[in-house]
Design a protein around this motif. Structure first.
Motif, PDB file in Angstrom:
ATOM      1  N   LYS A   1      14.325   6.127   2.253  1.00 14.50           N
ATOM      2  CA  LYS A   1      13.301   6.993   1.688  1.00 14.50           C
ATOM      3  C   LYS A   1      12.909   8.011   2.749  1.00 14.50           C
TER       4      LYS A   1
ATOM      5  N   TYR B   1      13.178   6.379   6.363  1.00 13.43           N
ATOM      6  CA  TYR B   1      12.811   4.990   6.641  1.00 13.43           C
ATOM      7  C   TYR B   1      13.376   4.069   5.568  1.00 13.43           C
TER       8      TYR B   1
ATOM      9  N   GLU C   1      12.494   0.532   3.378  1.00 15.16           N
ATOM     10  CA  GLU C   1      11.336  -0.229   2.918  1.00 15.16           C
ATOM     11  C   GLU C   1      11.808  -1.524   2.272  1.00 15.16           C
TER      12      GLU C   1
ATOM     13  N   PRO D   1       5.624  -2.947  -2.921  1.00 21.33           N
ATOM     14  CA  PRO D   1       4.806  -1.819  -2.454  1.00 21.33           C
ATOM     15  C   PRO D   1       3.360  -2.192  -2.163  1.00 21.33           C
TER      16      PRO D   1
ATOM     17  N   PRO E   1       0.965  -4.359   4.973  1.00 25.35           N
ATOM     18  CA  PRO E   1       1.801  -3.411   5.699  1.00 25.35           C
ATOM     19  C   PRO E   1       2.288  -3.945   7.045  1.00 25.35           C
TER      20      PRO E   1
ATOM     21  N   ILE F   1       5.027  -2.474  10.095  1.00 23.41           N
ATOM     22  CA  ILE F   1       5.890  -1.375  10.540  1.00 23.41           C
ATOM     23  C   ILE F   1       6.596  -1.803  11.816  1.00 23.41           C
TER      24      ILE F   1
ATOM     25  N   ALA G   1       9.502  -9.780   4.618  1.00 20.66           N
ATOM     26  CA  ALA G   1       9.110  -9.369   3.265  1.00 20.66           C
ATOM     27  C   ALA G   1       8.961 -10.565   2.331  1.00 20.66           C
TER      28      ALA G   1
ATOM     29  N   ARG H   1       5.058  -5.710   3.047  1.00 20.37           N
ATOM     30  CA  ARG H   1       5.749  -4.440   2.802  1.00 20.37           C
ATOM     31  C   ARG H   1       6.226  -3.963   4.168  1.00 20.37           C
TER      32      ARG H   1
ATOM     33  N   LEU I   1       8.211  -1.626   6.682  1.00 22.42           N
ATOM     34  CA  LEU I   1       8.673  -0.250   6.809  1.00 22.42           C
ATOM     35  C   LEU I   1       9.339  -0.088   8.166  1.00 22.42           C
TER      36      LEU I   1
ATOM     37  N   PRO J   1      11.098   2.919  10.211  1.00 23.13           N
ATOM     38  CA  PRO J   1      11.482   4.332  10.290  1.00 23.13           C
ATOM     39  C   PRO J   1      12.513   4.611  11.381  1.00 23.13           C
TER      40      PRO J   1
ATOM     41  N   LEU K   1       1.737   7.668   4.526  1.00 24.51           N
ATOM     42  CA  LEU K   1       1.889   6.615   3.532  1.00 24.51           C
ATOM     43  C   LEU K   1       0.552   5.969   3.165  1.00 24.51           C
TER      44      LEU K   1
END
Length: 297
Positions: free
Chosen positions: A4, A15, A17, A21, A25, A27, A47, A52, A54, A56, A91
Motif C-alpha cells: 500500500k 508499506y 499491512e 484494520p 497498531p 509499526i 497480527a 494491525r 505496518l 514501511p 494513517l
C-alpha cells in the motif's frame, strides 16, 4: 501481498499491512541493507494476536518515493524519526507499539525518546540506537573499528561509486558478515535486494554514513530535532531491547541500560546476528506481544 502507499510528510511511503484494520497498531522498521521482508514471518505472528502490523519501506528503499526532487536525500537519524511520525499521522495512528533494528530501530528510538506520548512501548534491536554525533570521532576498539569498514568506505567518493556499481554485492557481503550463523538462500536475499534498486538508495545511504560522523550537513528541516537528539535524551517508554549473541557488527548492549528510564528488559537471542526479526521471527514476535501486555498493565 500487495504494498500500500500513503503520502506522509515529504514521502509517498510504501508499506505492507498485516492483520485487521481495527487491530492495535504496531509499526516495525527494517534496517540497512534490508527491507520489509525482514518481517515476512514475524508480522503475521504478531497480527494473529489482534495487531494491525505496518511495515514501511524506509526512505530510499523499495517503493517509497520523495515527493519533490528538491528535498535533500538525507539519511540522518532525525529524518528517519520524522518519517515515522509522519507515517503515523498520515494513517491517523495516535499511539502504537513501535520497534525495529538498525535504521528502523533508530527511527523507533527517536520517536520513543522525543515523542513518548505517541508510543505504547518499544522493541529495539541493539538497545539505545540514537547516534551520539558529537562523540563520533572517538575511536573504538580495534575489532569494532574493523567491523565498521563499510562506513569509512562510504565517507569518500570511491565508496559512493562502489555502492552505486554493486549495491547487491555490498549488501550480500554485509548480510554474511553481520549474521554469520544465518544460512539464507538466494531467493531470500533477492527478495529484499530488489528494494535497493530505488533511485534514491545510494544518496540516502551515503548521506547517512557521512552525517553520523558530522562530515556533511543535515537537512535544515530536521535541525531542531537533531539538536534535541544531541542531548542523548533518555527513553522512558516500556522497552524490550534485543541483542543477537552472534551479531557481526555491533557488540552486546547491556551497558545501554542507564539510557532507559522506564520498564526495561534486555533479551539475547542465541546464535542470532544483526537481522533479528528475520533470523528469529517467533522470538521477535513474542517480544512484541510481551511488551504490549506489560505496557498495558
Amino acid at each position: 501481498m500487495q504494498p500500500k502507499t500513503v503520502t506522509a510528510g515529504v514521502l509517498d511511503v510504501a508499506y505492507l499491512e498485516f492483520g485487521a484494520p481495527d487491530g492495535w497498531p504496531c509499526i516495525m522498521g527494517h534496517g540497512f541493507p534490508y527491507d520489509v521482508h525482514a518481517y515476512a514471518e514475524t508480522a503475521p505472528l504478531i497480527a494473529q494476536s489482534g495487531a494491525r502490523v505496518l511495515v514501511p519501506w524506509l526512505r530510499g528503499y523499495g517503493g517509497t518515493r520523495f515527493l519533490s526532487d528538491k528535498t535533500l536525500r538525507s539519511g540522518e537519524q532525525a529524518a528517519l524519526g520524522a518519517d515515522l511520525l509522519a507515517f503515523m499521522d498520515a494513517l491517523k495512528i495516535e499511539r502504537a507499539v513501535v520497534g525495529g533494528y538498525d535504521w528502523g530501530g533508530r527511527a523507533a528510538c527517536v520517536v520513543s525518546a522525543l515523542y513518548p506520548e505517541r508510543v505504547v512501548g518499544l522493541v529495539s534491536g541493539n538497545s539505545y540506537n540514537i547516534q551520539n554525533i558529537a562523540r563520533s570521532m572517538e575511536p573504538a576498539s580495534p575489532p569494532q573499528e574493523a567491523a565498521l569498514w563499510y562506513q569509512y568506505l562510504f565517507h569518500n567518493e570511491r565508496g559512493r561509486r562502489a555502492l552505486e556499481r554493486n549495491r547487491r554485492g555490498f549488501a550480500r557481503q554485509l548480510w554474511s558478515m553481520w549474521s554469520p550463523k544465518w544460512t539464507f538462500d538466494d531467493a531470500t536475499f533477492d527478495t529484499s535486494a530488489a528494494a535497493f534498486d530505488n533511485a534514491d538508495f545510494v544518496d540516502v545511504v551515503i548521506h547517512s554514513y557521512r552525517h553520523r560522523y558530522a562530515l556533511v550537513a543535515g537537512d535544515p528541516a530536521y535541525e531542531a530535532m537533531e539538536a534535541r537528539l544531541a542531548a542523548q535524551p533518555p527513553i522512558r517508554v516500556p522497552t524490550i531491547a534485543i541483542d543477537g549473541d552472534s551479531d557481526g557488527v555491533l557488540p552486546g548492549t547491556a551497558s545501554h541500560r542507564p539510557k532507559f528510564g522506564g520498564a526495561f528488559e534486555l533479551r539475547v537471542f542465541r546464535d542470532a546476528g544483526h537481522n533479528l526479526p528475520q533470523e528469529r521471527p517467533a522470538e521477535w514476535a513474542q517480544a512484541v506481544l510481551d511488551l504490549r501486555k506489560a505496557a498495558e498493565r
